[in-house]
Design an enzyme around this catalytic site. Structure first.
Site, PDB file in Angstrom:
ATOM      1  N   TYR A   1      37.364 -22.500 -79.639  1.00  0.00           N
ATOM      2  CA  TYR A   1      39.002 -22.775 -79.750  1.00  0.00           C
ATOM      3  C   TYR A   1      39.876 -22.980 -78.591  1.00  0.00           C
ATOM      4  O   TYR A   1      39.487 -22.866 -77.483  1.00  0.00           O
ATOM      5  CB  TYR A   1      39.411 -21.753 -80.838  1.00  0.00           C
ATOM      6  CG  TYR A   1      39.601 -20.296 -80.516  1.00  0.00           C
ATOM      7  CD1 TYR A   1      39.316 -19.781 -79.312  1.00  0.00           C
ATOM      8  CD2 TYR A   1      39.684 -19.325 -81.718  1.00  0.00           C
ATOM      9  CE1 TYR A   1      39.254 -18.388 -79.234  1.00  0.00           C
ATOM     10  CE2 TYR A   1      39.816 -17.706 -81.385  1.00  0.00           C
ATOM     11  CZ  TYR A   1      39.608 -17.598 -80.207  1.00  0.00           C
ATOM     12  OH  TYR A   1      39.711 -16.182 -79.864  1.00  0.00           O
ATOM     13  N   GLU A   2      41.210 -23.233 -78.808  1.00  0.00           N
ATOM     14  CA  GLU A   2      42.143 -23.819 -78.110  1.00  0.00           C
ATOM     15  C   GLU A   2      41.460 -24.889 -76.855  1.00  0.00           C
ATOM     16  O   GLU A   2      41.567 -24.708 -75.573  1.00  0.00           O
ATOM     17  CB  GLU A   2      42.601 -22.704 -77.250  1.00  0.00           C
ATOM     18  CG  GLU A   2      43.368 -21.674 -78.253  1.00  0.00           C
ATOM     19  CD  GLU A   2      44.195 -20.655 -77.968  1.00  0.00           C
ATOM     20  OE1 GLU A   2      44.912 -21.206 -76.995  1.00  0.00           O
ATOM     21  OE2 GLU A   2      44.547 -19.687 -78.449  1.00  0.00           O
ATOM     22  N   GLY A   3      40.412 -25.785 -77.387  1.00  0.00           N
ATOM     23  CA  GLY A   3      39.869 -26.770 -76.714  1.00  0.00           C
ATOM     24  C   GLY A   3      38.285 -26.370 -76.126  1.00  0.00           C
ATOM     25  O   GLY A   3      38.271 -25.071 -75.566  1.00  0.00           O
TER      26      GLY A   3
END
Ligand SMILES: Cc1cc2nc3c(=O)[nH]c(=O)nc-3n(C[C@H](O)[C@H](O)[C@H](O)COP(=O)(O)OP(=O)(O)OC[C@H]3O[C@@H](n4cnc5c(N)ncnc54)[C@H](O)[C@@H]3O)c2cc1C
Length: 390
Positions: free
Chosen positions: A362-364
């Protein structure tokens, strides 16, 4: 250069460590099994001033520096990665987004209740067809009298149906691509907002993750953050702080695995000696410790740069990439050191391994972080008059 934490940063570490050990640890394993959202931890963090801890006092924050905030997330994740991600979303993806992109009136209106913990926030960017390709949104914000009508479906929203307020990214002008996206503050009780069921997950199981569905939700003009078309820029800049937080979460998870593995290695005996005296176990511990120290340095540097408002996208991506992959390989070793017991939920080793995985996603994802870092390296090289060039 000074590698010493300040007295204040050390005091924060001690305070959060104690809180996590005494209050959060006893419930973490059971919550992992039941998936029950930890409202009492949320309440506790609010009471102790961790919500909005890096926001200025004028909005109800505590004005701590970003390294103190990263240390807080690290110490929480060392015990319970779920509690850490709830705080990361509340502080970085929601409150910091409004602080940095809201008008003075929006800051006054939205930030104090977030800092008091009366409002839990969330961040709604991802859609079924728009994950890593985050600009490919289909959620539409149609211009109507007095504001916008939002329609679309957001997926994988952390804090999901537990949150009270959402920053939602939507298309205001589809012909403008990335420059045609805008950001809005949407409340849970607005007509047309509904939720999908909570997802069953591999890790961070007590964090609430679900779809947020918007069906002709009327959002007044005064709830748009920034100018029309600023949405993509806001989304990416907001992720910078969030990624520092996830790097810190990964450092904490890895430290938790080291704590568990070392205490086990010092007590378990096989072949007439403590397993910590076998070189094979020592080498795994040495690799884990080296990784955690390197990840921590990258993370604190990223936090320091972000806190100073410097352009630090590549440094933040490097911290998140390294810390999350170090957490994954280290927690696998953590399970190995405990042998069969590591494979059971009698010890936290297996939970830490499952929790580590999400930090690579998550978050890239790690692939996206590598893309960003490579772009930075190539740009830097192209800009230099290097003798190797030409
Ligand atoms: C538990 C959880 C909580 C989340 N919380 C939130 C939240 O609060 N708010 C929110 O908006 N989103 C949230 N997300 C979404 C999360 O950020 C996305 O899942 C993530 O960005 C990846 O998107 P995707 O799942 O669609 O994967 P995809 O983008 O479909 O990627 C699939 C695979 O392809 C790879 N890939 C994709 N593009 C490339 C490329 N160009 N080059 C090389 N490889 C590539 C990826 O790295 C990955 O390995 C959450 C997700 C989870 C699982």
């Amino acid at each position: 250069m000074d590698f010493q934490l300040t007295d204040e940063q050390e005091a924060i570490r001690q305070a959060v460590h104690q809180l996590a050990q005494e209050v959060i640890r006893p419930r973490a394993a059971q919550r992992d099994r039941s998936g029950e959202f930890p409202w009492d931890s949320v309440q506790l963090m609010a009471e102790q001033g961790y919500f909005g801890m890096h926001l200025p006092a004028e909005y109800g924050g505590a004005g701590f520096d970003y390294i103190s905030y990263a240390i807080t997330l690290e110490e929480l994740a060392r015990t319970d990665a779920t509690t850490a991600v709830i705080l990361d979303v509340q502080n970085s993806l929601h409150a910091e987004c409004i602080w940095k992109n809201g008008s003075p009136e929006q800051r006054e209106r939205f930030l104090p209740p977030l800092c008091r913990g009366e409002v839990l926030g969330a961040y709604c960017l991802t859609e079924p067809q728009a994950g890593s390709d985050a600009a490919n949104l289909l959620t539409v914000a149609k211009r109507v009298a007095g504001g916008y009508e939002l329609t679309g479906r957001k997926v994988f929203v952390t804090n999901g149906s537990m949150a009270h307020r959402y920053v939602v990214y939507a298309v205001t002008d589809k012909d403008k691509g990335k420059r045609g996206l805008s950001a809005f503050v949407v409340d849970k009780d607005m007509p047309g907002v509904s939720f999908g069921p909570l997802l069953e997950k591999l890790g961070i199981r007590a964090s609430a993750t679900c779809d947020v569905v918007l069906d002709q939700v009327m959002v007044p003009d005064d709830r748009r953050l920034g100018a029309e078309g600023d949405g993509y820029k806001i989304a990416l800049l907001t992720l910078q702080g969030g990624r520092v937080g996830i790097a810190a979460q990964a450092v904490g998870i890895l430290q938790g695995a080291i704590d568990t593995a070392t205490s086990y290695a010092l007590s378990r005996e096989q072949f007439g000696q403590k397993i910590g005296e076998h070189q094979a176990i020592q080498w795994m511990l040495a690799d884990m410790e080296t990784d955690v120290q390197a990840a921590r340095l990258l993370t604190y540097r990223a936090a320091w740069l972000h806190g100073r408002g410097e352009r630090a996208a590549a440094a933040i991506s490097m911290a998140k990439l390294f810390a999350s992959e170090a957490a994954m390989r280290g927690t696998v070793k953590g399970v190995q050191i405990l042998g069969g017991y590591g494979f059971t939920n009698e010890y936290p080793a297996e939970r830490l391994m499952r929790d580590a995985k999400i930090t690579e996603i998550y978050e890239g994802t790690s692939e996206v972080q590598r893309m960003l870092i490579a772009r930075h390296v190539l740009d830097l090289h192209a800009a230099q008059e290097s003798p190797l060039v030409g």
